[in-house]
Design an enzyme around this catalytic site. Structure first.
Site, short mmCIF file in Angstrom:
data_model
loop_
_atom_site.label_atom_id
_atom_site.label_comp_id
_atom_site.label_asym_id
_atom_site.label_seq_id
_atom_site.Cartn_x
_atom_site.Cartn_y
_atom_site.Cartn_z
N GLY A 54 -11.77 -3.44 2.96
CA GLY A 54 -12.28 -2.00 3.42
C GLY A 54 -11.18 -2.19 4.98
N LYS A 82 1.93 2.55 -5.27
CA LYS A 82 2.60 1.68 -6.42
C LYS A 82 2.10 2.13 -7.66
CE LYS A 82 2.99 -2.46 -4.25
NZ LYS A 82 3.04 -2.04 -3.14
N ASP A 109 0.56 -1.54 0.12
CA ASP A 109 -0.19 -0.19 0.12
C ASP A 109 0.72 0.84 -0.29
OD1 ASP A 109 -2.24 -1.95 0.53
OD2 ASP A 109 -1.85 -1.54 2.58
N GLN A 117 2.18 -6.02 -2.99
CA GLN A 117 2.59 -6.15 -1.83
C GLN A 117 3.67 -5.44 -1.65
OE1 GLN A 117 1.98 -9.77 -3.27
NE2 GLN A 117 -0.23 -9.30 -2.98
N GLY A 142 -4.53 -4.75 -5.02
CA GLY A 142 -5.83 -3.81 -5.33
C GLY A 142 -5.91 -2.38 -6.01
N HIS A 143 -6.07 -1.78 -6.34
CA HIS A 143 -6.06 -1.23 -7.40
C HIS A 143 -6.83 -0.07 -7.52
CE1 HIS A 143 -1.40 -1.39 -7.56
NE2 HIS A 143 -1.79 -1.95 -8.63
P1 IMP Z 1 -2.24 -13.10 2.29
O1 IMP Z 1 -1.47 -12.54 1.21
O2 IMP Z 1 -4.08 -12.90 1.78
O3 IMP Z 1 -2.10 -14.11 2.66
O4 IMP Z 1 -2.11 -11.61 3.02
C1 IMP Z 1 -1.19 -11.84 4.43
C2 IMP Z 1 -0.73 -10.42 4.37
O5 IMP Z 1 -0.56 -10.11 3.94
C3 IMP Z 1 -2.11 -9.99 5.71
O6 IMP Z 1 -1.30 -9.42 6.53
C4 IMP Z 1 -2.96 -9.23 4.45
O7 IMP Z 1 -2.90 -7.82 5.27
C5 IMP Z 1 -1.55 -8.74 3.72
N1 IMP Z 1 -1.52 -7.78 2.25
C6 IMP Z 1 -1.75 -8.60 1.18
N2 IMP Z 1 -2.03 -8.32 0.33
C7 IMP Z 1 -1.66 -6.91 0.64
C8 IMP Z 1 -1.63 -5.47 -0.43
O8 IMP Z 1 -1.95 -5.87 -1.62
N3 IMP Z 1 -1.30 -4.40 0.62
C9 IMP Z 1 -1.02 -4.99 1.83
N4 IMP Z 1 -0.99 -5.95 2.52
C10 IMP Z 1 -1.31 -6.95 1.98
#
Ligand code: IMP
Length: 445
Positions: free
Chosen positions: A303, A16, A13, A225, A40-41
């Site tokens: 959210g 990017k 977040d 991520q 997500g964007h």
């Molecule tokens: P997962 O990728 O759904 O397995 O989540 C693992 C960890 O990565 C959790 O703490 C999520 O909140 C975090 N996470 C996954 N995707 C994102 C992202 O796009 N932005 C920020 N945190 C993410």
């Protein structure tokens, strides 16, 4: 032509999406190499809002090719939904959206397992996006996952049975309902259907990407991520299940390291993270709330409110090291505009010692206290500043300090959500990484 990796330098977040969008005019294609619809964007484009989780947002630029590499895990339903969304808005994707036939399929049963595993972790839950990312990568690593090319395999039914029976055993062990009860079962017909709709986009992306590079086209590899969520290098086990650092761009696409020309790090002017896990510079007081509100720090996928804290240069230096960052895009500087003082965490204090490097141990990270260096606030709006000379001196000091800490130039400063709210420095590093097309980027800003 430069082939460049762009990565988040914190826990995701960092903004990017906006930087990729801004840089598109200097590239021929955008490539995703890991993760799935956990990213997500929300992109605003010509007054329309698009919610893209799998397809790179570069698709909104008519000239841009988009690639989804073998390192991704792709939920066909989510992908097809995004295709429908684009089609409904008149965005043509034919001939410029390429999906690796070696990418793994993320099935509904993976999401069911993700939720059941999280439930079972109780107070130690990771706080995943519950999309099934971890279980999909676990199937891949256990070598019974299905790749997209397997959706048309003659023995598909056997593979599905295998996947299903393993999931049922685990769900029962965790006290969760069966796949049928959860509506998370997938049959052969469904797979064939997906395969048919995916077919126009499938190809050997490793062949195509390498041919593009050999042909002198410039590619931007977009990490999803952030560095601290990387499976190997992040704050394990509070990480995602893929390689979100720059190294993942090679394994996740089949493009060799020798074809990569540099890396851009995206760093938010403060720090956020979603979900559980250590966060030494976290603010749990009104200042954290202020950052959350002012920075609109709520997850785009789930959210959820994001946890907020000061900039942490222990984390940023670590990201610099792991990704070989050539230049930094500093985002959301304007969110700090109203603070009298802006502390930065520059080291951790642990057992009477000061640590400059990120320790691997979760317990150390959980008990580490931030060593803060305080900067004077600038107390002036920076929103929309385009010239370095117009930055308040205190903001300039803040940026100078980041450059010193990271030993890398900050060449982009974002001060608002819109493309035009970005300061671009006329710097050799940025010229090189944009293949001499910085002028085009500035023009379309
Ligand atoms: P997962 O990728 O759904 O397995 O989540 C693992 C960890 O990565 C959790 O703490 C999520 O909140 C975090 N996470 C996954 N995707 C994102 C992202 O796009 N932005 C920020 N945190 C993410």
């Amino acid at each position: 032509m430069a082939n460049v990796i762009i990565v988040g330098m914190q826990w995701g977040d960092e903004g990017k999406g906006k930087i990729v969008d801004l840089l598109c005019p200097a590239f021929d294609g955008v490539v995703r190499y890991q993760g799935g619809h956990n990213a997500g964007h929300t992109v605003k484009f010509r007054d329309r809002h698009f919610s893209l989780r799998l397809i790179p947002s570069g698709i909104l630029h008519a000239e841009m090719a988009c690639f989804m590499g073998n390192g991704m895990v792709i939920a066909p339903d989510a992908f097809l939904e995004e295709l429908d969304q684009l089609a409904a808005s008149g965005v043509q994707v034919a001939g410029r959206l390429f999906v690796s036939n070696r990418a793994h399929v993320l099935f509904p049963l993976h999401a069911a397992l993700d939720r059941a595993r999280e439930e079972a972790r109780g107070s130690h839950r990771i706080g995943t996006t519950s999309r099934g990312i971890g279980p999909a990568y676990a199937s891949k690593a256990s070598r019974y996952g299905l790749r997209i090319c397997d959706l048309t395999a003659p023995d598909l039914a056997d593979h599905l049975d295998n996947l299903r029976s393993r999931a049922e055993v685990e769900l029962a062990g965790l006290g969760a309902p069966s796949l049928a009860a959860l509506g998370a079962d997938t049959g052969v017909e469904q797979c064939r259907d997906w395969a048919e709709r995916l077919a126009p986009h499938l190809c050997d992306t490793e062949q195509l990407l390498n041919a593009w590079i050999a042909g002198g086209r410039a590619l931007l590899f977009e990490g999803a991520q952030g560095t601290l969520l990387d499976l190997d290098h992040g704050t394990y086990p509070y990480v995602t299940s893929s390689s979100s650092t720059a190294g993942g761009a090679c394994t996740g696409t089949g493009v060799p390291p020798t074809s990569i020309d540099g890396a851009i790090g995206v760093l938010k002017a403060y720090t956020t993270r979603v979900g559980g896990g250590p966060f030494p510079a976290e603010l749990t007081d009104a200042r954290g709330d202020f950052l959350r509100q002012r920075g609109n720090e709520f997850g785009t996928v789930t959210g959820r409110p994001r946890r907020c804290g000061w900039l942490d240069t222990v984390v940023a230096r670590y990201a610099q090291l792991l990704n070989g960052i050539d230049t930094v895009a500093l985002t959301k500087l304007d969110v700090l505009d109203d603070f009298d003082e802006i502390p930065v965490c520059v080291a951790y204090r642990l057992d009477g010692k000061q640590l400059r490097d990120l320790p691997p141990d979760r317990h150390c990270l959980e008990t580490a206290e931030p060593v803060l260096r305080t900067f004077k606030g600038w107390k002036r709006s920076t929103a929309g500043i385009l010239e370095e000379a117009d930055l308040p001196p205190a903001a300039r000091d803040y940026i100078d300090f980041i450059e010193q800490e990271l030993n890398a130039p900050v060449t982009m400063v974002s001060t608002g959500p819109r493309r035009e709210e970005t300061l671009l420095r006329d710097h050799p590093a940025l010229h090189r990484l944009t293949s001499g097309h910085l002028g085009r980027v500035v023009e379309q800003r």
